[in-house]
Design a protein around this motif. Sequence first.
Motif, mmCIF file in Angstrom:
data_model
loop_
_atom_site.group_PDB
_atom_site.id
_atom_site.type_symbol
_atom_site.label_atom_id
_atom_site.label_comp_id
_atom_site.label_asym_id
_atom_site.label_seq_id
_atom_site.Cartn_x
_atom_site.Cartn_y
_atom_site.Cartn_z
ATOM 1 N N LEU A 100 0.841 -1.185 0.000
ATOM 2 C CA LEU A 100 0.000 0.000 0.000
ATOM 3 C C LEU A 100 0.880 1.240 0.000
ATOM 4 O O LEU A 100 1.891 1.298 0.687
ATOM 5 N N SER A 101 0.503 2.214 -0.760
ATOM 6 C CA SER A 101 1.166 3.504 -0.734
ATOM 7 C C SER A 101 0.306 4.411 0.140
ATOM 8 O O SER A 101 -0.752 4.883 -0.297
ATOM 9 N N LEU A 102 0.723 4.589 1.376
ATOM 10 C CA LEU A 102 -0.097 5.309 2.343
ATOM 11 C C LEU A 102 0.196 6.801 2.328
ATOM 12 O O LEU A 102 1.333 7.217 2.117
ATOM 13 N N ASP A 162 -7.415 0.135 2.873
ATOM 14 C CA ASP A 162 -7.482 0.391 1.432
ATOM 15 C C ASP A 162 -8.247 1.665 1.090
ATOM 16 O O ASP A 162 -8.093 2.223 0.002
ATOM 17 N N THR A 173 -6.115 4.933 0.227
ATOM 18 C CA THR A 173 -5.513 5.128 -1.089
ATOM 19 C C THR A 173 -6.552 5.192 -2.197
ATOM 20 O O THR A 173 -6.196 5.265 -3.363
#
Length: 170
Positions: free
Chosen positions: A6-8, A166, A169
């Motif tokens: 995940l790109s938080l 989720d 993002t």
Amino acid sequence: MNVKPLSLPAFGAEISGQGGFFAAILRAPRVDGVEQPPFALIVSSAAAGEFRSAWGEYGKDVSGTTSRTDGKANTDAMALAECPAALRVRALDIEGHTDWYLPSLGELNSAAANVPELFSTDGWYWTSTQTSRTSAFVQDFEYGTSDWDGKGRGHRVRAVRRIQLDLLTA
């Protein structure tokens, strides 16, 4: 198996459509002994979800409010006991979300560690964690300390909610 991480967003980032700001990633409470996925803690803006209130009635034990990690469960118990802080936070509707609650001691400690700039340094904030029939935990954002105070006192309340990771993002 390839799993895309995940790109938080950064802590303190406003999360579009979720009613507030990203404050922490926390372990979810177990449900019937089953591990649940972690969640993101969203803190409302001060303008939309902060107010002053008594926690509840001084001297009244509120069963089910001693969790240091599950503010939602604590707030459910507070609302059943008609505690004014819980009733006001439950009445909030911010960006169409009505699942706001008072953070537990652990949840508000996490916000103090990650996003202290989102909170006022003037005074204490209530947590939903009761320490006795006369007091509950409070959190300071000037020095980052926690303490307890009489439930009848008027302190700040800041609404929080949980979202799935989720959704950060999306």
